[in-house]
Design an enzyme around this catalytic site. Structure first.
Site, PDB file in Angstrom:
ATOM      1  N   TYR A 159     -13.887  -3.857  11.022  1.00 39.18           N
ATOM      2  CA  TYR A 159     -12.643  -2.950  11.122  1.00 39.18           C
ATOM      3  C   TYR A 159     -11.784  -3.234  12.366  1.00 39.18           C
ATOM      4  O   TYR A 159     -10.710  -3.730  12.310  1.00 39.18           O
ATOM      5  CB  TYR A 159     -12.622  -1.663  10.748  1.00 39.18           C
ATOM      6  CG  TYR A 159     -11.333  -0.884  10.715  1.00 39.18           C
ATOM      7  CD1 TYR A 159     -10.567  -1.107   9.642  1.00 39.18           C
ATOM      8  CD2 TYR A 159     -11.156   0.146  11.613  1.00 39.18           C
ATOM      9  CE1 TYR A 159      -9.436  -0.263   9.592  1.00 39.18           C
ATOM     10  CE2 TYR A 159     -10.010   0.945  11.664  1.00 39.18           C
ATOM     11  CZ  TYR A 159      -9.088   0.513  10.197  1.00 39.18           C
ATOM     12  OH  TYR A 159      -7.824   1.124  10.174  1.00 39.18           O
ATOM     13  N   SER A 164      -4.406  -0.397  14.198  1.00 37.16           N
ATOM     14  CA  SER A 164      -5.118   0.841  14.547  1.00 37.16           C
ATOM     15  C   SER A 164      -5.570   1.119  16.071  1.00 37.16           C
ATOM     16  O   SER A 164      -5.596   0.104  16.684  1.00 37.16           O
ATOM     17  CB  SER A 164      -6.307   0.900  13.670  1.00 37.16           C
ATOM     18  OG  SER A 164      -7.163   1.988  13.977  1.00 37.16           O
ATOM     19  N   GLY A 201       0.831  -1.223   0.067  1.00 38.29           N
ATOM     20  CA  GLY A 201       0.172   0.137   0.116  1.00 38.29           C
ATOM     21  C   GLY A 201       1.050   1.278  -0.069  1.00 38.29           C
ATOM     22  O   GLY A 201       0.678   2.402   0.640  1.00 38.29           O
ATOM     23  N   ALA A 202       1.962   1.214  -0.618  1.00 36.50           N
ATOM     24  CA  ALA A 202       2.846   2.231  -0.705  1.00 36.50           C
ATOM     25  C   ALA A 202       2.481   3.529  -1.574  1.00 36.50           C
ATOM     26  O   ALA A 202       3.239   4.488  -1.633  1.00 36.50           O
ATOM     27  CB  ALA A 202       4.309   1.773  -1.080  1.00 36.50           C
ATOM     28  N   ASN A 203       1.216   3.431  -2.304  1.00 38.25           N
ATOM     29  CA  ASN A 203       1.237   4.543  -3.222  1.00 38.25           C
ATOM     30  C   ASN A 203       0.563   5.628  -2.591  1.00 38.25           C
ATOM     31  O   ASN A 203       0.415   7.023  -3.116  1.00 38.25           O
ATOM     32  CB  ASN A 203       0.075   3.759  -4.332  1.00 38.25           C
ATOM     33  CG  ASN A 203      -1.317   3.197  -3.406  1.00 38.25           C
ATOM     34  OD1 ASN A 203      -1.354   2.249  -2.930  1.00 38.25           O
ATOM     35  ND2 ASN A 203      -2.421   4.094  -3.569  1.00 38.25           N
ATOM     36  N   GLY A 231       1.796   4.435   3.812  1.00 33.78           N
ATOM     37  CA  GLY A 231       2.705   3.758   3.021  1.00 33.78           C
ATOM     38  C   GLY A 231       3.478   4.517   2.187  1.00 33.78           C
ATOM     39  O   GLY A 231       4.752   4.146   2.093  1.00 33.78           O
ATOM     40  N   GLY A 264      -0.635   7.714   1.615  1.00 35.79           N
ATOM     41  CA  GLY A 264      -0.648   7.912   2.896  1.00 35.79           C
ATOM     42  C   GLY A 264       0.256   7.478   3.844  1.00 35.79           C
ATOM     43  O   GLY A 264       1.557   7.626   3.435  1.00 35.79           O
TER      44      GLY A 264
END
Length: 299
Positions: A173, A148, A21-23, A27, A25
């Site tokens: 979640y 979280s 998820g590095a794309n 990440g 936020g």
């Protein structure tokens, strides 16, 4: 530990990292700082377009960065297996299990799992297991699993893990984020030659807060989430600091969790107290066994 910032990251030349998820936020900022400090970073992203945009932004900020972009959809175990096959056994010093979804309308993964549990936990459980040979080729491998503060509300519903009898997006979640903590602790117990820790960002402004309301067509909730991010949240760059601390500081405690030191809400990173339910050894063992059955991945 007091006042630790990205400027305190040591020289990471010669080390490699994979960030899911590095794309965007957390990440993105994690990958950016690891790359800026010399690590060879693989951006593992679901969207090729957004991944390329992140790759280009990091390249612009750190022209000499050693970067690679790879396709990974954690909501599809076939994609997870394909990523691991392409990555091979080349050593991985740091795996950052960051990608996630939050408070979505009920959706299922390609394998039929509830989307939040399937993406946030099962996808990373499978990925870590498949990358274990590559991690063990590194001299001091580390796995950082991003959780979280909502994990405090979490409970493992083993009688209805997939929310088939009743689905509430925030409860789902919370369960997935509690699963992240239980996984990090159990990985530390079962695989002691790999340092496993958890980290959370506190309240950080990312696109997670608005994605769920947008998908559900809840426009007022989306606007309120945007306002909350602007007024109350710390930046994604600040939220990434506990993840970076957990990834690079030499003396982290296996199985521990790191987050913002100010009420676990904001501020510099520190070792923080996880919710009591994250310390249950029987629950962690059962989650591990269920995860092996569901994914078909054994360590």
């Amino acid at each position: 530990m007091s006042g630790w910032t990205a400027a305190d990251i040591p020289d990471l030349r010669g080390r490699s990292a994979v960030v899911t998820g590095a794309n965007s936020g957390l990440g993105f900022h994690t990958a950016l700082q690891l790359a800026r400090h010399g690590a060879a970073v693989t951006l593992a992203c679901r969207s090729a377009e957004r991944g390329q945009a992140a790759f280009d932004r990091i390249r612009a900020a750190a022209p000499d960065a050693d970067l690679a972009l790879a396709s990974l959809d954690l909501a599809d175990l076939a994609s997870v297996r394909a990523f691991a096959r392409r990555r091979g056994d080349e050593p991985i010093d740091v795996l950052v299990n960051n990608a996630g979804v939050m408070a979505l309308p009920k959706r299922t993964t390609a394998d039929g799992f509830e989307m939040q549990f399937g993406t946030n936990h099962l996808g990373h459980f499978a990925l870590t297991g498949l990358l274990l040979p590559a991690l063990r080729r590194a001299p001091a491998p580390r796995v950082v699993t991003v959780t979280s503060g909502v994990a405090w509300t979490g409970r493992m519903r083993f009688d209805d893990l997939q929310g088939e009898r009743g689905y509430r997006r925030w409860l789902a979640y919370g369960q997935s984020k509690l699963a992240n903590l239980l996984f990090a602790k159990e990985l530390a117990r079962r695989v002691p030659d790999v340092t496993s820790v958890a980290a959370h960002p506190g309240f950080a402004a990312t696109n997670l807060q608005t994605a769920g309301p947008r998908m559900a067509g809840r426009h007022l909730a989306e606007r309120l989430a945007t306002l909350g991010n602007a007024v109350l949240a710390q930046s994604a760059a600040m939220g990434a600091l506990p993840i970076l601390y957990a990834a690079v500081v030499p003396d982290v405690t296996p199985g521990a969790c790191y987050g913002p030191r100010l009420f676990q809400y904001r501020g510099a990173p520190a070792k923080v107290t996880p919710p009591p339910q994250a310390n249950s050894l029987p629950v962690a063992r059962r989650l591990w066994e269920e995860s092996e059955k569901l994914t078909g991945i054994t360590y």
